[in-house]
Write an enzyme that holds these catalytic residues in place. Structure first.
Site, PDB file in Angstrom:
ATOM      1  N   ASP A 129       0.830  -1.202   0.000  1.00 29.99           N
ATOM      2  CA  ASP A 129       0.000   0.000   0.000  1.00 29.99           C
ATOM      3  C   ASP A 129       0.872   1.263   0.000  1.00 29.99           C
ATOM      4  OD1 ASP A 129      -2.226  -1.595   0.145  1.00 29.99           O
ATOM      5  OD2 ASP A 129      -2.378  -1.453   2.334  1.00 29.99           O
TER       6      ASP A 129
HETATM    7  N1  URA Z   1      -1.419  -5.955   3.817  1.00 26.56           N
HETATM    8  C1  URA Z   1      -1.898  -4.700   3.834  1.00 26.56           C
HETATM    9  O1  URA Z   1      -2.944  -4.438   4.392  1.00 26.56           O
HETATM   10  N2  URA Z   1      -1.174  -3.746   3.229  1.00 26.56           N
HETATM   11  C2  URA Z   1      -0.014  -3.969   2.592  1.00 26.56           C
HETATM   12  O2  URA Z   1       0.599  -3.033   2.062  1.00 26.56           O
HETATM   13  C3  URA Z   1       0.472  -5.280   2.580  1.00 26.56           C
HETATM   14  C4  URA Z   1      -0.256  -6.264   3.201  1.00 26.56           C
END
Ligand code: URA
Length: 277
Positions: A105
């Site tokens: 993310d």
């Molecule tokens: N899980 C999440 O919620 N975000 C990420 O960036 C990676 C795994």
């Protein structure tokens, strides 16, 4: 990675796959000096010498594997229609075109693998391989033993029950706490949604392991090439999950090995400028 001979010929741009099959059937193709007429033959384009009518195929670029510590505030793709900083800004020293294996993310950080080995990348992302991904997370509040057990068993999200997870408790701050969670799937925002489901929103998330790879002390915003040993560990993981007993397809420097590239981590000028990325 072992690849069908006709695909290797087609990938070199010499002929279509069907024509390549005809070349093989006509005995015009040699692998390491031997005529091969078997269409099912698999070769390693990095290692095996394939010739058609006595001529070498155009060289295939070596496979390169890069580990980036993606910082917060940076998109984990190569471009962003919204114009936000992307990982491309951090990889200007990598000459071959590499693609991220999975995503993190915008506000997450940590280990992001990039490679030009499409077959291996696809395998690592495929749900059947259950590649372990470990995240160090800071969450709101402190999880009870029951909440940890339920994360480990699986929680119900809007896209279904999550698979098994491993949770290790870390330290506690006044109102928040640290955990390490290992999951074997790769759904969108999975860790955040899992923690949300047990009532402890994620405040900070760093991927610290991906399969056999560990982020270690690579600073945020920097990258390094994988060693041959690390790249072979990735290949071994895929082979093991496939249950294949084929020999290691790679034995020479096809991984951006330290002999060909600097072994230290890198920071581009753009990267320095975009430290906030
Ligand atoms: N899980 C999440 O919620 N975000 C990420 O960036 C990676 C795994």
């Amino acid at each position: 990675m072992l690849i069908r001979l006709q695909k290797v010929i087609a990938d070199s741009g010499l002929a279509s796959r069907r024509k390549a099959e005809a070349f093989i059937a006509e005995g015009r193709v040699t692998v390491n000096g031997r005529v091969v007429r078997e269409l099912g033959t698999k070769v390693d384009p990095q290692r095996d010498h394939v010739k058609v009518d006595g001529r070498h195929l155009k060289p295939v670029p070596p496979h390169v594997f890069v580990m980036l510590n993606k910082p917060k505030g940076c998109v984990s793709s190569l471009s962003d229609p919204a114009g936000r900083p992307t990982i491309t800004d951090l990889l200007s020293g990598v000459r071959l075109r590499v693609f991220p294996v999975g995503r993190l993310d915008y506000d997450s950080e940590g280990l992001l693998l990039l490679t030009n080995d499409g077959a291996l990348a696809q395998a690592l992302l495929h749900p059947r391989y259950h590649v372990a991904k470990t995240y160090a997370i800071k969450v709101k509040g402190v999880l009870s033993e029951d909440e940890i057990a339920s994360l480990e068993r699986g929680v119900i999200l809007e896209d279904g029950l999550t698979g098994k997870a491993i949770v290790k408790k870390g330290g506690k701050a006044e109102k928040n706490s640290w955990l390490e969670i290992t999951i074997f799937e790769g759904r969108k925002h999975q860790v955040k949604r899992m923690l949300e489901a047990v009532g402890h929103p994620v405040l900070k998330l760093t991927r610290v392991r991906f399969g056999p790879l560990a982020l270690g002390d690579l600073p945020a915003g920097r990258y390094r090439y994988l060693t041959d040993r690390e790249a072979n560990a990735l290949r071994a993981l895929v082979r093991a999950r496939l249950g294949s007993s084929s020999p290691s397809p790679v034995t020479r420097g096809s991984t951006g090995s330290p002999s060909r590239v600097p072994s230290r981590d890198h920071e581009s000028r753009a990267q320095v400028r975009r430290r906030a990325c």
